[in-house]
Design an enzyme around this catalytic site. Structure first.
Site, PDB file in Angstrom:
ATOM      1  N   THR A   1       5.239   0.286  18.311  1.00 46.30           N
ATOM      2  CA  THR A   1       4.277   1.331  17.683  1.00 46.30           C
ATOM      3  C   THR A   1       3.055   0.654  17.174  1.00 46.30           C
ATOM      4  O   THR A   1       2.289   1.281  17.046  1.00 46.30           O
ATOM      5  CB  THR A   1       5.632   1.211  16.798  1.00 46.30           C
ATOM      6  OG1 THR A   1       6.055   0.171  15.513  1.00 46.30           O
ATOM      7  CG2 THR A   1       6.047   2.649  17.162  1.00 46.30           C
TER       8      THR A   1
ATOM      9  N   GLU B   1       9.191  -2.019  17.419  1.00 41.54           N
ATOM     10  CA  GLU B   1       7.856  -2.490  16.368  1.00 41.54           C
ATOM     11  C   GLU B   1       6.926  -3.384  17.009  1.00 41.54           C
ATOM     12  O   GLU B   1       6.185  -2.223  16.441  1.00 41.54           O
ATOM     13  CB  GLU B   1       8.584  -3.820  15.118  1.00 41.54           C
ATOM     14  CG  GLU B   1       9.822  -3.003  14.972  1.00 41.54           C
ATOM     15  CD  GLU B   1       9.989  -2.146  13.817  1.00 41.54           C
ATOM     16  OE1 GLU B   1       8.078  -1.817  13.428  1.00 41.54           O
ATOM     17  OE2 GLU B   1      10.529  -1.636  12.808  1.00 41.54           O
TER      18      GLU B   1
ATOM     19  N   HIS C   1       5.428   5.801   6.684  1.00 43.89           N
ATOM     20  CA  HIS C   1       4.550   5.346   8.002  1.00 43.89           C
ATOM     21  C   HIS C   1       4.144   7.182   8.330  1.00 43.89           C
ATOM     22  O   HIS C   1       3.340   8.132   8.495  1.00 43.89           O
ATOM     23  CB  HIS C   1       4.537   5.436   9.263  1.00 43.89           C
ATOM     24  CG  HIS C   1       4.579   3.624   8.930  1.00 43.89           C
ATOM     25  ND1 HIS C   1       5.412   3.048   9.405  1.00 43.89           N
ATOM     26  CD2 HIS C   1       4.114   2.912   7.292  1.00 43.89           C
ATOM     27  CE1 HIS C   1       5.400   1.359   9.090  1.00 43.89           C
ATOM     28  NE2 HIS C   1       4.563   1.213   8.293  1.00 43.89           N
TER      29      HIS C   1
ATOM     30  N   ASP D   1       1.974  -2.833   9.658  1.00 44.01           N
ATOM     31  CA  ASP D   1       3.400  -3.042   9.080  1.00 44.01           C
ATOM     32  C   ASP D   1       4.752  -3.349   9.693  1.00 44.01           C
ATOM     33  O   ASP D   1       5.518  -3.917   9.885  1.00 44.01           O
ATOM     34  CB  ASP D   1       3.820  -1.130   8.078  1.00 44.01           C
ATOM     35  CG  ASP D   1       3.070  -1.556   6.450  1.00 44.01           C
ATOM     36  OD1 ASP D   1       2.642  -2.596   6.749  1.00 44.01           O
ATOM     37  OD2 ASP D   1       3.859  -0.350   6.484  1.00 44.01           O
ATOM     38  N   GLU D   2       3.826  -2.565  11.082  1.00 41.28           N
ATOM     39  CA  GLU D   2       4.654  -2.301  12.328  1.00 41.28           C
ATOM     40  C   GLU D   2       4.583  -3.910  13.065  1.00 41.28           C
ATOM     41  O   GLU D   2       6.144  -4.720  13.068  1.00 41.28           O
ATOM     42  CB  GLU D   2       4.096  -1.818  13.464  1.00 41.28           C
ATOM     43  CG  GLU D   2       3.936  -0.612  13.073  1.00 41.28           C
ATOM     44  CD  GLU D   2       5.245   0.314  12.879  1.00 41.28           C
ATOM     45  OE1 GLU D   2       6.136   0.143  12.452  1.00 41.28           O
ATOM     46  OE2 GLU D   2       4.840   1.738  13.035  1.00 41.28           O
TER      47      GLU D   2
ATOM     48  N   GLU E   1       7.788   8.885  13.783  1.00 35.96           N
ATOM     49  CA  GLU E   1       8.167   8.292  12.325  1.00 35.96           C
ATOM     50  C   GLU E   1       8.331   9.227  11.259  1.00 35.96           C
ATOM     51  O   GLU E   1       9.427   8.673  10.395  1.00 35.96           O
ATOM     52  CB  GLU E   1       6.753   8.227  11.636  1.00 35.96           C
ATOM     53  CG  GLU E   1       5.553   7.040  12.093  1.00 35.96           C
ATOM     54  CD  GLU E   1       6.082   5.199  11.909  1.00 35.96           C
ATOM     55  OE1 GLU E   1       6.670   5.118  11.463  1.00 35.96           O
ATOM     56  OE2 GLU E   1       6.078   4.701  13.062  1.00 35.96           O
TER      57      GLU E   1
ATOM     58  N   TRP F   1       0.622  -1.617  -0.119  1.00 37.46           N
ATOM     59  CA  TRP F   1       0.166   0.428  -0.091  1.00 37.46           C
ATOM     60  C   TRP F   1       0.740   0.862   0.373  1.00 37.46           C
ATOM     61  O   TRP F   1       1.783   1.307   0.427  1.00 37.46           O
ATOM     62  CB  TRP F   1      -1.281  -0.007   1.080  1.00 37.46           C
ATOM     63  CG  TRP F   1       0.224   0.042   2.517  1.00 37.46           C
ATOM     64  CD1 TRP F   1       0.279  -1.058   3.638  1.00 37.46           C
ATOM     65  CD2 TRP F   1      -0.457   1.370   3.335  1.00 37.46           C
ATOM     66  NE1 TRP F   1       1.212  -0.676   4.439  1.00 37.46           N
ATOM     67  CE2 TRP F   1       0.493   0.814   4.332  1.00 37.46           C
ATOM     68  CE3 TRP F   1      -0.484   2.787   3.253  1.00 37.46           C
ATOM     69  CZ2 TRP F   1       0.965   1.823   5.238  1.00 37.46           C
ATOM     70  CZ3 TRP F   1       0.425   3.677   4.258  1.00 37.46           C
ATOM     71  CH2 TRP F   1       1.616   3.227   5.380  1.00 37.46           C
TER      72      TRP F   1
ATOM     73  N   HIS G   1       7.248  -6.215  11.022  1.00 31.58           N
ATOM     74  CA  HIS G   1       8.275  -5.814  11.485  1.00 31.58           C
ATOM     75  C   HIS G   1       8.442  -6.360  12.386  1.00 31.58           C
ATOM     76  O   HIS G   1       9.962  -7.068  12.990  1.00 31.58           O
ATOM     77  CB  HIS G   1       8.662  -4.224  11.135  1.00 31.58           C
ATOM     78  CG  HIS G   1       8.562  -3.585   9.772  1.00 31.58           C
ATOM     79  ND1 HIS G   1       8.595  -2.231  10.102  1.00 31.58           N
ATOM     80  CD2 HIS G   1       8.256  -3.891   8.161  1.00 31.58           C
ATOM     81  CE1 HIS G   1       8.302  -2.326   8.230  1.00 31.58           C
ATOM     82  NE2 HIS G   1       8.287  -3.113   8.033  1.00 31.58           N
TER      83      HIS G   1
ATOM     84  N   GLU H   1       8.973   1.850   6.159  1.00 33.18           N
ATOM     85  CA  GLU H   1       8.711   2.765   6.906  1.00 33.18           C
ATOM     86  C   GLU H   1       8.877   4.777   6.596  1.00 33.18           C
ATOM     87  O   GLU H   1       7.534   4.385   7.443  1.00 33.18           O
ATOM     88  CB  GLU H   1      10.296   2.783   8.194  1.00 33.18           C
ATOM     89  CG  GLU H   1      10.039   1.844   9.221  1.00 33.18           C
ATOM     90  CD  GLU H   1       8.701   1.394  10.167  1.00 33.18           C
ATOM     91  OE1 GLU H   1       8.241   2.508  10.478  1.00 33.18           O
ATOM     92  OE2 GLU H   1       8.423   0.208  10.517  1.00 33.18           O
TER      93      GLU H   1
END
Ligand SMILES: [Fe+2]
Ligand SMILES: [Fe+2]
Length: 328
Positions: free
Chosen positions: A167, A164, A114, A196-197, A76, A33, A200, A111
């Site tokens: 977050t 990670e 974000h 995503d976090e 971020e 995305w 990761h 990252e």
């Protein structure tokens, strides 16, 4: 061999699997995305109506919510600090395009979306003072950070595994609050970032798992070291314009605690999750020193819970230059 040389050997050994890690935990550019997918499209005729709707929905969100969203965004946006730090870690710091630096670059590229998304959202929301935010971001990048890991890959991977997940928790909570306030679009943005976090987090904690398999005692000592000194947040040097270094962090952190986005209990939960994930209780073949580190780690969550229960968060919002209180 010195512990440093063993670490380099271990990093070289793991590097053979970096391509697998990248395939497993990162997503190709064309498939992932992008911020634009979640924002009003400025090429479309509907842009102004979409922005109007975005601003209407933003009106119902409370003061501390904005402070936290701004602080999260700035955290971020200080990504250059994190990338340059990680590039200095032993075994990664290779000007050559070795596997580890490829991992760091591709992780950074994910990252980077974000801060990009959150910044554009804040700009459109009309609820915050972008110039103040921009000054804080510039300060934070120029102030850098010190997370107490040195250039040790083991300590750094403990830090990133923890961070990670932290977050993930905070973006996910912000998403829940936005949803409760009826702002589904903002909620979806934050959920997307949170996912995503989590991905990761899985990657970095898998790196630690792999290190436990080949250098268990040293990995245990590194984990203990990081938990003993406590994980500092990446934005711990946060300041507002015209203020001294680090003066805004505590108030930002209090706001996050007040609205339940990231609390002392979350800190302990994350620690406990790492202990379970890495099977700390089951690791065998440890040196005496590492056995003692394991004992320390196993008892730490209960001890920290007791301390966190005594913490008192000030009940009133602190007014930041980033966000003007809503006019009633
Ligand atoms: Fe992020
Ligand atoms: Fe992250």
């Amino acid at each position: 061999m010195s512990t440093k040389n063993i670490r380099l050997e271990v990093m070289r050994f793991l590097e053979k699997n970096v391509d697998t890690f990248i395939d497993q935990y990162l997503i190709p550019v064309e498939k992932i995305w992008q911020p634009t997918d979640y924002l009003p499209n400025s090429e479309k005729e509907t842009f102004f109506d979409d922005v109007k709707e975005l601003r209407e929905l933003a009106k119902d969100l409370p003061y501390d919510f904005w402070v936290v969203l701004v602080g999260d965004t700035i955290t971020e946006e200080a990504l250059p600090t994190y990338e340059s730090w990680l590039m200095q870690v032993e075994g990664i710091d290779n000007v050559e395009r070795n596997g580890w630096s490829r991992w760091i670059r591709q992780w950074t590229s994910e990252e980077n979306r974000h801060g990009d998304l959150l910044n554009k959202y804040l700009y459109l929301s009309g609820r915050v003072n972008m110039r103040e935010i921009e000054q804080t971001t510039q300060h934070l990048i120029s102030d850098g950070f010190d997370i107490g890991t040195g250039r040790d890959p083991y300590k750094n991977f403990v830090y990133t595994s923890f961070q990670e997940l932290a977050t993930f928790v905070s973006h996910n909570r912000v998403a829940e609050l936005a949803k409760k306030a009826g702002d589904d679009k903002l909620s979806r943005m934050c959920k997307r970032i949170a996912s995503d976090e989590m991905r990761h987090h899985h990657a970095y904690s898998e790196f630690v798992n792999s290190i436990f398999e080949v250098d268990a005692s040293e990995m245990m000592l590194a984990f203990q070291y990081m938990m003993k000194q406590k994980i500092v947040m990446p934005a711990h040097f946060l300041r507002e314009s015209g203020q001294k270094i680090s003066t805004a962090f505590e108030q930002f952190s209090n706001a996050a605690q007040r609205i339940g986005v990231y609390t002392a209990t979350d800190y302990v939960d994350i620690m406990q999750k790492l202990i379970s994930k890495w099977n700390i209780d089951k690791i065998t073949g440890l040196t005496d020193e590492a056995e003692r580190a394991r004992d320390f780690l196993m008892k730490l969550p209960a001890r920290m819970t007791k301390i966190s229960e005594r913490l008192v968060v000030p009940p009133d919002s602190y007014i930041f230059k980033w966000v003007q209180p809503a006019v009633k």
